[in-house]
Design an enzyme around this catalytic site. Sequence first.
Site, mmCIF file in Angstrom:
data_model
loop_
_atom_site.group_PDB
_atom_site.id
_atom_site.type_symbol
_atom_site.label_atom_id
_atom_site.label_comp_id
_atom_site.label_asym_id
_atom_site.label_seq_id
_atom_site.Cartn_x
_atom_site.Cartn_y
_atom_site.Cartn_z
ATOM 1 N N ASP A 30 0.848 -1.188 0.000
ATOM 2 C CA ASP A 30 0.000 0.000 0.000
ATOM 3 C C ASP A 30 0.888 1.244 0.000
ATOM 4 O O ASP A 30 1.888 1.320 0.726
ATOM 5 C CB ASP A 30 -0.924 -0.007 1.238
ATOM 6 C CG ASP A 30 -2.066 0.977 1.107
ATOM 7 O OD1 ASP A 30 -3.220 0.529 1.009
ATOM 8 O OD2 ASP A 30 -1.805 2.205 1.094
ATOM 9 N N ILE A 31 0.497 2.223 -0.798
ATOM 10 C CA ILE A 31 1.310 3.437 -0.949
ATOM 11 C C ILE A 31 1.269 4.310 0.317
ATOM 12 O O ILE A 31 2.181 5.109 0.549
ATOM 13 C CB ILE A 31 0.844 4.213 -2.209
ATOM 14 C CG1 ILE A 31 1.952 5.036 -2.812
ATOM 15 C CG2 ILE A 31 -0.398 5.020 -1.953
ATOM 16 C CD1 ILE A 31 1.666 5.529 -4.218
ATOM 17 N N ASN A 88 -12.692 -3.115 2.961
ATOM 18 C CA ASN A 88 -13.546 -1.954 3.182
ATOM 19 C C ASN A 88 -14.597 -1.961 2.069
ATOM 20 O O ASN A 88 -14.240 -2.120 0.891
ATOM 21 C CB ASN A 88 -12.738 -0.662 3.116
ATOM 22 C CG ASN A 88 -11.764 -0.539 4.270
ATOM 23 O OD1 ASN A 88 -12.059 -0.970 5.380
ATOM 24 N ND2 ASN A 88 -10.594 0.034 4.012
ATOM 25 N N GLU A 96 -12.082 3.561 -0.823
ATOM 26 C CA GLU A 96 -11.687 4.668 -1.707
ATOM 27 C C GLU A 96 -11.526 4.201 -3.140
ATOM 28 O O GLU A 96 -11.850 4.937 -4.074
ATOM 29 C CB GLU A 96 -10.349 5.265 -1.242
ATOM 30 C CG GLU A 96 -10.451 6.094 0.019
ATOM 31 C CD GLU A 96 -9.087 6.579 0.494
ATOM 32 O OE1 GLU A 96 -8.104 6.411 -0.237
ATOM 33 O OE2 GLU A 96 -9.033 7.098 1.620
ATOM 34 N N HIS A 101 -10.193 -5.179 -3.087
ATOM 35 C CA HIS A 101 -8.848 -5.403 -2.545
ATOM 36 C C HIS A 101 -8.951 -5.857 -1.100
ATOM 37 O O HIS A 101 -9.743 -5.326 -0.318
ATOM 38 C CB HIS A 101 -7.954 -4.167 -2.664
ATOM 39 C CG HIS A 101 -8.587 -2.897 -2.173
ATOM 40 N ND1 HIS A 101 -9.519 -2.197 -2.909
ATOM 41 C CD2 HIS A 101 -8.428 -2.210 -1.014
ATOM 42 C CE1 HIS A 101 -9.904 -1.137 -2.232
ATOM 43 N NE2 HIS A 101 -9.262 -1.110 -1.069
ATOM 44 N N HIS A 103 -7.007 -6.008 2.312
ATOM 45 C CA HIS A 103 -5.868 -5.415 3.028
ATOM 46 C C HIS A 103 -5.238 -6.480 3.922
ATOM 47 O O HIS A 103 -5.938 -7.150 4.696
ATOM 48 C CB HIS A 103 -6.337 -4.273 3.939
ATOM 49 C CG HIS A 103 -6.818 -3.043 3.241
ATOM 50 N ND1 HIS A 103 -6.043 -1.906 3.094
ATOM 51 C CD2 HIS A 103 -8.008 -2.749 2.662
ATOM 52 C CE1 HIS A 103 -6.740 -0.968 2.470
ATOM 53 N NE2 HIS A 103 -7.937 -1.462 2.196
HETATM 54 P P1 AMP Z 1 -9.650 1.436 0.522
HETATM 55 O O1 AMP Z 1 -9.800 2.641 1.380
HETATM 56 O O2 AMP Z 1 -10.019 0.151 1.215
HETATM 57 O O3 AMP Z 1 -10.348 1.599 -0.823
HETATM 58 O O4 AMP Z 1 -8.111 1.276 0.244
HETATM 59 C C1 AMP Z 1 -7.478 1.780 -0.892
HETATM 60 C C2 AMP Z 1 -6.021 1.722 -0.603
HETATM 61 O O5 AMP Z 1 -5.313 1.846 -1.814
HETATM 62 C C3 AMP Z 1 -5.520 2.804 0.344
HETATM 63 O O6 AMP Z 1 -4.976 2.223 1.506
HETATM 64 C C4 AMP Z 1 -4.489 3.554 -0.501
HETATM 65 O O7 AMP Z 1 -3.383 3.973 0.254
HETATM 66 C C5 AMP Z 1 -4.111 2.508 -1.531
HETATM 67 N N1 AMP Z 1 -3.593 3.016 -2.790
HETATM 68 C C6 AMP Z 1 -4.154 3.972 -3.581
HETATM 69 N N2 AMP Z 1 -3.406 4.157 -4.692
HETATM 70 C C7 AMP Z 1 -2.363 3.291 -4.595
HETATM 71 C C8 AMP Z 1 -1.244 2.999 -5.422
HETATM 72 N N3 AMP Z 1 -1.042 3.641 -6.576
HETATM 73 N N4 AMP Z 1 -0.355 2.056 -5.005
HETATM 74 C C9 AMP Z 1 -0.560 1.408 -3.839
HETATM 75 N N5 AMP Z 1 -1.598 1.637 -3.017
HETATM 76 C C10 AMP Z 1 -2.485 2.567 -3.381
#
Ligand code: AMP
Length: 115
Positions: A30-31, A88, A96, A101, A103
């Site tokens: 995760d970024i 989520n 988001e 995905h 986690h």
């Molecule tokens: P969610 O809130 O469950 O939708 O999680 C989305 C996740 O994707 C968040 O924890 C972000 O930090 C992660 N994320 C968004 N863009 C990227 C990316 N380009 N590379 C890795 N993780 C990402």
Amino acid sequence: MSETIFSKIIRKEIPADIVFENEKVLAFSDIRPQAPIHVLIIPKIEIATVSELNGKLHAELLGEMIDAANKIAADKGIDKSGFRLLFNCKDDGGQEVYHLHLHLLGGRKMNWPPG
Ligand code: AMP
């Protein structure tokens, strides 16, 4: 569903720290990590969110995602200490990115209840 940034990661059009990949799933760091180890495990097919899953239809895919999570946890040395797996789902769930995905969070004690 409309395409998300994760489709670009699957196609290797944008960089990611890929920690596991097979025919069905991809996993990358995760970024914005929320724990010392924070990996996202995604299906390569586009499914927006967990409420679009059907247990019978997607059983094999979900099994692949769990197997990947367990392998990554073992590779990263947190299989004995433990870890958290979570989806989520939509607004109230804190989603988001609308590409399914899982986690994988670990390397520290997780709090409960979550925020
Ligand atoms: P969610 O809130 O469950 O939708 O999680 C989305 C996740 O994707 C968040 O924890 C972000 O930090 C992660 N994320 C968004 N863009 C990227 C990316 N380009 N590379 C890795 N993780 C990402």
